[in-house]
Motif scaffolding. Sequence first.
Motif, short mmCIF file in Angstrom:
data_model
loop_
_atom_site.label_atom_id
_atom_site.label_comp_id
_atom_site.label_asym_id
_atom_site.label_seq_id
_atom_site.Cartn_x
_atom_site.Cartn_y
_atom_site.Cartn_z
N GLN A 29 0.78 -1.03 -0.09
CA GLN A 29 0.16 0.11 0.04
C GLN A 29 0.98 1.33 0.00
OE1 GLN A 29 -2.94 0.12 2.84
NE2 GLN A 29 -3.37 2.17 2.97
N GLU A 32 0.18 7.47 2.35
CA GLU A 32 -0.95 8.22 2.46
C GLU A 32 -0.46 9.79 2.43
OE1 GLU A 32 -3.67 7.41 1.60
OE2 GLU A 32 -3.51 5.30 2.07
N TYR A 46 -10.70 10.70 -0.80
CA TYR A 46 -10.16 9.78 -1.66
C TYR A 46 -8.77 10.10 -2.15
CZ TYR A 46 -14.98 7.56 -2.03
OH TYR A 46 -16.10 7.09 -1.75
N TYR A 103 -0.23 3.82 -6.13
CA TYR A 103 -0.58 2.55 -6.02
C TYR A 103 -0.43 2.03 -7.59
CZ TYR A 103 -2.93 -1.82 -4.73
OH TYR A 103 -3.36 -3.17 -4.69
N SER A 244 -14.12 1.39 -4.95
CA SER A 244 -12.75 1.91 -4.31
C SER A 244 -11.93 0.52 -4.33
CB SER A 244 -13.28 2.30 -2.96
OG SER A 244 -12.00 2.77 -2.30
N GLU A 245 -10.65 0.93 -4.50
CA GLU A 245 -9.52 -0.06 -4.19
C GLU A 245 -9.82 -1.04 -5.27
OE1 GLU A 245 -8.14 -1.23 -0.27
OE2 GLU A 245 -9.51 0.18 0.63
N LYS A 262 -8.72 5.16 -3.86
CA LYS A 262 -8.92 4.48 -2.40
C LYS A 262 -9.39 5.53 -1.69
CE LYS A 262 -5.75 2.84 1.24
NZ LYS A 262 -6.73 1.93 1.88
N LYS A 263 -10.45 5.22 -0.45
CA LYS A 263 -11.16 5.91 0.14
C LYS A 263 -10.38 6.01 1.65
CE LYS A 263 -15.32 7.01 2.60
NZ LYS A 263 -16.71 6.80 2.89
N ASP A 268 -6.48 5.60 8.95
CA ASP A 268 -5.23 5.61 7.84
C ASP A 268 -4.13 6.59 8.10
OD1 ASP A 268 -6.54 3.45 6.72
OD2 ASP A 268 -7.31 4.55 4.98
#
Length: 268
Positions: A29, A32, A46, A103, A244-245, A262-263, A268
């Motif tokens: 992942q 962020e 997102y 990602y 999502s994702e 991605k939310k 996170d």
Amino acid sequence: MQPITDCYRRMAGRIIALCLLTVLATATQAQESATGTAQSIPDDYYRAEFVILERIVDPADIDEKMSGREVTPPEQSDQVLWAVDQDGTPETTLDLVKDSDLYLNTAAQRLERSGKYRVLMKAGWYEAFPPGYEGDPLKVSIGNWLDGARQREIQGTITIDRKRYLHVKVNLNQWQLAPEAPMEEQPGMTAAQPDQPGTAPSAEDADQASVTPATEQPPMPETMMAPTPVQLLTWIHETRRMRSEEIHFLDSPTIGVLVFFKKVEAKD
């Protein structure tokens, strides 16, 4: 070389699907946004990611007749996803994250290493997309520079909207220079001829030539010259619901678009 057929496109789709499944199984992942843990994360926040690829294929092998298709002018907007100037300088109005944090970066690298695709653009950013969100069209201008036409070969917009679910509308056109049409003589005009034996200028022409400097007219500035005409090669005109994702892939015989949302939750 045989034209691209539906069978070929299905085979290419399977290759892409395998690459994406591998990425989903092995990629870690991405980090962020570095906004600090103390800052609150808004609702419906997102990370949106887009990768645009060009399939490496001879245009002569494209088994689609697009040159006669009518193309709606792109929606006007001040928002730019990724637009490359003539000198190669990119422009964007978004606060993009680093390519290495995407990602989709691993998937893009795998497709490029296959030798069948060329990555034209990678972009990702953070934004809130609440229900009822109506995004501005994001301008895209990428690919090779078409000399004379004064534009990039791939032009269009990508728009993100949300009603109950996120939707992405991709309107991208890929252009190529139109074949040069033979020059036609206008009625009443004759082609210029070299000096012909037995033909002499009239006295009036001779007098005029004696007072007119024998210099050529300056060439028309490039900015005033009409651009070289282009014709449509292929396009992507598609609206897709996003999950999502999940990696979504929209494609045409020459253009591919990878999309990932991605939310981002407070944890996170």
